[in-house]
Design an enzyme around this catalytic site. Structure first.
Site, short mmCIF file in Angstrom:
data_model
loop_
_atom_site.label_atom_id
_atom_site.label_comp_id
_atom_site.label_asym_id
_atom_site.label_seq_id
_atom_site.Cartn_x
_atom_site.Cartn_y
_atom_site.Cartn_z
N CYS A 142 0.82 -1.21 0.00
CA CYS A 142 0.00 0.00 0.00
C CYS A 142 0.87 1.27 0.00
CB CYS A 142 -1.00 -0.02 1.15
SG CYS A 142 -2.37 1.15 0.87
N LYS A 163 -11.75 8.57 -1.18
CA LYS A 163 -11.05 7.37 -0.74
C LYS A 163 -11.47 6.17 -1.59
CE LYS A 163 -10.01 4.58 3.35
NZ LYS A 163 -10.26 4.37 4.81
N SER A 191 -7.55 0.23 0.21
CA SER A 191 -7.97 1.24 1.18
C SER A 191 -6.95 2.37 1.14
CB SER A 191 -8.06 0.62 2.58
OG SER A 191 -8.41 1.60 3.54
N HIS A 234 -4.26 -4.27 -0.15
CA HIS A 234 -4.05 -4.89 1.16
C HIS A 234 -4.52 -6.34 1.14
CE1 HIS A 234 -2.67 -1.68 3.84
NE2 HIS A 234 -3.49 -0.86 3.24
N GLU A 236 -3.48 -8.70 2.76
CA GLU A 236 -3.39 -9.27 4.11
C GLU A 236 -4.60 -8.98 4.97
OE1 GLU A 236 -2.08 -5.08 4.90
OE2 GLU A 236 -2.04 -6.48 3.22
N ARG A 248 -14.57 3.58 11.71
CA ARG A 248 -13.63 4.57 12.29
C ARG A 248 -13.74 5.90 11.56
NH1 ARG A 248 -7.93 3.51 10.24
NH2 ARG A 248 -8.97 4.52 8.47
#
EC number: 2.3.1.31
Length: 304
Positions: A142, A163, A191, A234, A236, A248
């Site tokens: 990332c 985003k 992300s 990502h 993972e 969040r």
């Protein structure tokens, strides 16, 4: 085969419940084969969660792996107990005279800052430069992928209109051992607020785009030797990471989209759909096996 981690690391209990064989240092010393030495520079805020995610993937292969966890000396973690850092992590000063078969540099929530304004940028560039001759294969994830492409090849990042969050369909763009066993199309999470552009990468003869997405853009880039691998997403992430990030962000009154192709019917109250797990496990397994195990010298000191 097991993954070898420091005794007492919290991730051990979590992974053991999932059937991932994690070996303690004491038991590992009785093995006769040479394990792979993997260094992880963990730049993510929740370091314990990231440890679990990466160790889960590194531990699900037939290879024994010794993991060394690294943190930056010029930036003190705020979201992970310092006791955990001092017990399980080390610094670049302590490892710079060693050599490693593999190295993972994680993402970090600093992508809207110019690279040079990141408080640990100077230290990171020193570490990345060191990796050229002291690590056989490095994976940048990332933001780290953007940082590595910028540092090594001068490729800039660009801010997105909003985003990019969600799980996106990708295609294998070029034959590579990293995608051996993959279908032509697969899903992977992203992300981020910034991107690198295909046209900039295409101008660099040493680099190849290995996987990309119509919606998410460039996904995996590698140099010709596959000793540098840049992953803009990502893989993972676990099932709930994008959900937790979404809650969040809205809790901070940020205007972010619902993660794409993730919640059933785009309903954040429902359990997210896990569609990238097979890709993630196979991708990391291929990296360990084909890019490292089958190529790295038996003697670590011969890495250059």
């Amino acid at each position: 085969m097991p993954i070898n981690v420091p005794s007492g690391l919290p991730a051990v209990k979590v992974l053991a419940k999932e059937g991932i064989f994690v070996m303690t240092e004491k038991r590992a010393i009785h093995q006769d084969i040479r394990p792979l030495e993997i260094l992880i520079l963990n730049l993510m805020p929740d370091k314990i969660k990231t440890e679990i995610q990466l160790l889960r993937l590194l531990g699900n292969t037939p290879l024994q792996v010794n993991v060394t966890l690294l943190y930056t000396e010029t930036h003190k973690p705020k979201h992970t107990p310092i006791e955990h850092i001092l017990k399980f992590y080390t610094t670049f000063s302590a490892v710079k005279d060693r050599k490693f078969d593999g190295f993972i540099i994680t993402g970090a929530p600093v992508e809207l800052l110019p690279f040079e304004e990141v408080d640990y940028w100077e230290e990171l560039t020193e570490i990345m430069e060191w990796s050229r001759h002291n690590v056989y294969s490095t994976m940048f994830i990332c933001w780290a992928a953007q940082a590595g492409l910028y540092y090594f090849y001068g490729i800039p990042k660009y801010e997105l209109p909003q985003k990019l969050s969600g799980v996106y369909k990708h295609r294998v763009a070029k034959d590579s051992v990293l995608f051996r066993g993959h279908d032509d199309f697969f899903w992977a999470p992203h992300s981020r607020y910034t991107e690198v552009k295909k046209e900039d990468i295409d101008k660099v003869p040493e680099l190849e785009i290995l996987a990309e997405s119509d919606e998410a853009g460039v996904y995996v880039v590698a140099n010709k030797s596959e000793r540098q691998i840049f992953v803009t997403g990502h893989p993972e992430y676990d099932r709930y990471t994008l959900r937790d990030e979404y809650y969040r962000d809205i809790g901070r009154n940020l205007k972010v989209p619902i993660p794409a192709n993730y919640f059933p019917n785009d309903d954040p109250t429902k359990t997210p759909i896990l569609t990238w797990w097979s890709h993630a496990h196979l991708f990391f397994s291929n990296w360990l096996n084909y890019c490292i195990y089958q190529k790295t010298p038996y003697r670590l000191e011969d890495i250059h």
